[in-house]
Design a protein around this motif. Sequence first.
Motif, mmCIF file in Angstrom:
data_model
loop_
_atom_site.group_PDB
_atom_site.id
_atom_site.type_symbol
_atom_site.label_atom_id
_atom_site.label_comp_id
_atom_site.label_asym_id
_atom_site.label_seq_id
_atom_site.Cartn_x
_atom_site.Cartn_y
_atom_site.Cartn_z
ATOM 1 N N ILE A 88 0.839 -1.198 0.000
ATOM 2 C CA ILE A 88 0.000 0.000 0.000
ATOM 3 C C ILE A 88 0.873 1.246 0.000
ATOM 4 N N ALA A 89 1.961 1.228 0.777
ATOM 5 C CA ALA A 89 2.879 2.368 0.829
ATOM 6 C C ALA A 89 3.461 2.667 -0.547
ATOM 7 N N LEU A 90 3.825 1.627 -1.279
ATOM 8 C CA LEU A 90 4.371 1.821 -2.628
ATOM 9 C C LEU A 90 3.328 2.410 -3.572
ATOM 10 N N ARG A 91 2.083 1.976 -3.442
ATOM 11 C CA ARG A 91 1.025 2.511 -4.298
ATOM 12 C C ARG A 91 0.767 3.983 -3.984
ATOM 13 N N GLY A 134 1.586 7.228 -6.585
ATOM 14 C CA GLY A 134 0.410 7.971 -7.026
ATOM 15 C C GLY A 134 -0.730 7.100 -7.513
ATOM 16 N N ILE A 135 -0.649 5.797 -7.276
ATOM 17 C CA ILE A 135 -1.747 4.900 -7.650
ATOM 18 C C ILE A 135 -2.917 5.116 -6.700
ATOM 19 N N LEU A 136 -2.576 5.333 -5.430
ATOM 20 C CA LEU A 136 -3.577 5.715 -4.429
ATOM 21 C C LEU A 136 -3.390 7.195 -4.130
ATOM 22 N N HIS A 137 -4.479 7.951 -4.089
ATOM 23 C CA HIS A 137 -4.401 9.402 -4.004
ATOM 24 C C HIS A 137 -4.790 9.913 -2.622
ATOM 25 N N PRO A 138 -4.333 11.129 -2.260
ATOM 26 C CA PRO A 138 -4.726 11.727 -0.977
ATOM 27 C C PRO A 138 -6.240 11.727 -0.789
ATOM 28 N N ASN A 139 -6.671 11.353 0.395
ATOM 29 C CA ASN A 139 -8.084 11.271 0.796
ATOM 30 C C ASN A 139 -8.826 10.073 0.209
ATOM 31 N N GLU A 140 -8.134 9.224 -0.540
ATOM 32 C CA GLU A 140 -8.792 8.034 -1.096
ATOM 33 C C GLU A 140 -9.092 7.038 0.021
ATOM 34 N N VAL A 194 -6.039 7.684 2.606
ATOM 35 C CA VAL A 194 -4.667 8.131 2.334
ATOM 36 C C VAL A 194 -4.510 9.560 2.863
ATOM 37 N N LYS A 195 -3.442 9.792 3.588
ATOM 38 C CA LYS A 195 -3.249 11.102 4.213
ATOM 39 C C LYS A 195 -2.941 12.169 3.163
ATOM 40 N N ARG A 215 7.592 9.404 1.536
ATOM 41 C CA ARG A 215 7.742 8.699 0.255
ATOM 42 C C ARG A 215 6.870 9.268 -0.862
ATOM 43 N N PRO A 216 5.555 9.468 -0.635
ATOM 44 C CA PRO A 216 4.757 10.011 -1.743
ATOM 45 C C PRO A 216 5.190 11.403 -2.146
ATOM 46 N N LEU A 217 5.661 12.188 -1.197
ATOM 47 C CA LEU A 217 6.139 13.537 -1.505
ATOM 48 C C LEU A 217 7.427 13.478 -2.321
ATOM 49 N N SER A 218 8.326 12.576 -1.941
ATOM 50 C CA SER A 218 9.586 12.431 -2.673
ATOM 51 C C SER A 218 9.342 11.964 -4.102
ATOM 52 N N PHE A 219 8.420 11.021 -4.251
ATOM 53 C CA PHE A 219 8.123 10.489 -5.576
ATOM 54 C C PHE A 219 7.516 11.573 -6.463
ATOM 55 N N LEU A 220 6.579 12.337 -5.903
ATOM 56 C CA LEU A 220 5.978 13.453 -6.631
ATOM 57 C C LEU A 220 7.046 14.459 -7.023
ATOM 58 N N ASN A 221 7.914 14.774 -6.097
ATOM 59 C CA ASN A 221 8.976 15.754 -6.308
ATOM 60 C C ASN A 221 9.862 15.363 -7.479
#
Length: 208
Positions: free
Chosen positions: A9-12, A16-22, A63-64, A152-158
């Motif tokens: 789930i963390a990897l997703r 960006g497979i799972l989105h904020p607030n999903e 998702v936070k 992690r999601p922030l780094s990946f987006l960045n």
Amino acid sequence: MPAYIAEEIALRIARGILHPNEHLVELAIAEEFKTSRAPVREALLMLEKDKLVQKVPHRGFVVKKFSKDEIHQLYDATFRLEEIAIQKAITNATQDDIERLEQILLDQESAIDNEDIVDFYELNEDFHAQILAIANNQFITDMHQSLRRSSRPLSFLNMGQGKNMLLSYQEHTKQFEAIKNKDVAAGVNAIREQEERSLKTLDIFYAI
């Protein structure tokens, strides 16, 4: 099983497979991983501890979504630990350590050439983990790993924005050179340069 589900789930989330607030539906996750809801609940609690998900009344886990202030606080804590780590790494680094860091940088070059953000992200984590290993302070390592999981999601987006993979590589190269040349000031400056550039990118996406 809970740790495996949490990592998947963390990897997703990171990719960006799972989105904020999903909404994360426990029953659906249990069916996907062919397990009961108990391991799923445990996995979600692990992710909540890492601040990747949060529990919302009457909805369950989602998702936070980070606020701008939370991002700045998270990055402040992360990069202050990295400043400490690079100073200790400069003192401790052996020739073998230098060669391992250099190989990671070479692999990052290849990832940039192939425009492979997933590979570059993993190498980015390897680079920081190697510096922490050289620093040889388990308390700093544990705190840093916890913060990196949250970001992690922030780094990946960045990394997916513009020339940020190349810029990250250049910043890592400066950190590597500082360790190689035992230049503490240059190492700290390289860390702060990476922090500033990362926050400028994220501020565009998280204006509030």
